[in-house]
Design an enzyme around this catalytic site. Structure first.
Site, mmCIF file in Angstrom:
data_model
loop_
_atom_site.group_PDB
_atom_site.id
_atom_site.type_symbol
_atom_site.label_atom_id
_atom_site.label_comp_id
_atom_site.label_asym_id
_atom_site.label_seq_id
_atom_site.Cartn_x
_atom_site.Cartn_y
_atom_site.Cartn_z
ATOM 1 N N CYS A 94 0.844 -1.203 0.000
ATOM 2 C CA CYS A 94 0.000 0.000 0.000
ATOM 3 C C CYS A 94 0.876 1.249 0.000
ATOM 4 C CB CYS A 94 -0.971 -0.024 1.179
ATOM 5 S SG CYS A 94 -2.322 1.176 1.035
ATOM 6 N N HIS A 201 -3.646 -5.412 1.294
ATOM 7 C CA HIS A 201 -2.955 -5.696 2.547
ATOM 8 C C HIS A 201 -2.999 -7.191 2.876
ATOM 9 C CE1 HIS A 201 -2.209 -1.582 4.008
ATOM 10 N NE2 HIS A 201 -3.332 -1.262 3.383
ATOM 11 N N GLU A 203 -1.120 -8.763 4.843
ATOM 12 C CA GLU A 203 -0.827 -8.965 6.261
ATOM 13 C C GLU A 203 -2.087 -9.003 7.124
ATOM 14 O OE1 GLU A 203 -0.667 -4.426 5.788
ATOM 15 O OE2 GLU A 203 -0.461 -6.230 4.565
#
Length: 238
Positions: A94, A201, A203
């Site tokens: 990002c 994202h 994660e």
């Protein structure tokens, strides 16, 4: 001994702890460092096997998302290129992707979403088997993860790359393109396959319970294998 991943943040970064957690699940040891401190002491790269630029809103997106951080990052651009030249992987997520692109470490450009609005939603990603990225090798199943950005529309011209498909490693599928990126591009790599930049994202979907519909049995599409790939690549280097 676990490889060390250096997680870089800047004022406004808010996903550094999330990506550190994902890397630790994948088998890495993480160290976090502020971008300013890394610029002051780039020798910190010597002790790392992976380099990570976390997402967030560095410098409050002043003058454009990732722009000020990218100006800073250019000061150690040669050191990062040397890091990659030794076979060590880099990922920017990002805002980290925006930093890599705007500092010239990845090709193309990132502009305002086609809708003109900030978008926060879950998307579905497919990995290309035709590119050399060490991060996406063997990812045969779609990945589900969220996006949260206002400047994520990827654009590449012939001046950036002769064929955008040469660098495109992740694409939005199932009609989930949130920003109007050309070719549904969600992530790109450099020619070496070691540097990955992506807007979504991953994660934030490394455990089943992170999916908003996990309570209804939707538990596919974990993004943990992407981080495991990075760690495995480093381990295989010896």
């Amino acid at each position: 001994m676990n490889p060390t991943a250096l997680v870089v943040s800047a004022p406004g970064t808010n996903r550094n702890h999330d990506v550190a957690y994902a890397l630790e699940l994948a088998g890495a040891t993480t160290e976090q460092v502020a971008l300013g401190k890394l610029i002051a002491r780039p020798s910190a790269l010597d002790d790392a096997q992976l380099l990570v630029f976390a997402g967030g809103f560095s410098h409050a997106d002043a003058l454009g998302a990732g722009t000020l951080a990218a100006v800073q990052l250019r000061q150690i651009g040669d050191e990062i290129r040397a890091f990659v030249a030794t076979g060590r992987p880099v990922i920017g997520i990002c805002n980290g992707f925006q930093m890599l692109v705007r500092s010239g470490l990845l090709p193309g450009s990132l502009t305002r979403n086609a809708s003109g609005r900030f978008v926060c939603k879950w998307v579905t990603l497919d990995a290309s088997s035709a590119t050399p990225s060490v991060w996406t090798t063997g990812l045969n199943s779609p990945i589900h993860c969220p996006v949260a950005h206002g400047e994520g529309r990827y654009v590449a011209t012939e001046a950036d790359v002769s064929d955008p498909s040469d660098v495109r490693v992740l694409t939005y599928v199932d009609g989930t393109n949130p920003n109007g990126s050309v070719g549904d591009t969600a992530g790109v790599t450099d020619a070496s396959g070691l540097v990955l930049g992506m807007m979504p994202h991953p994660e934030n979907h490394v455990r089943v319970h992170q999916h908003p519909r996990s309570h209804r049995g939707e538990n596919a599409g974990l993004a943990l294998p992407l981080f495991t790939n990075g760690v495995t690549h480093v381990r295989n280097r010896g």
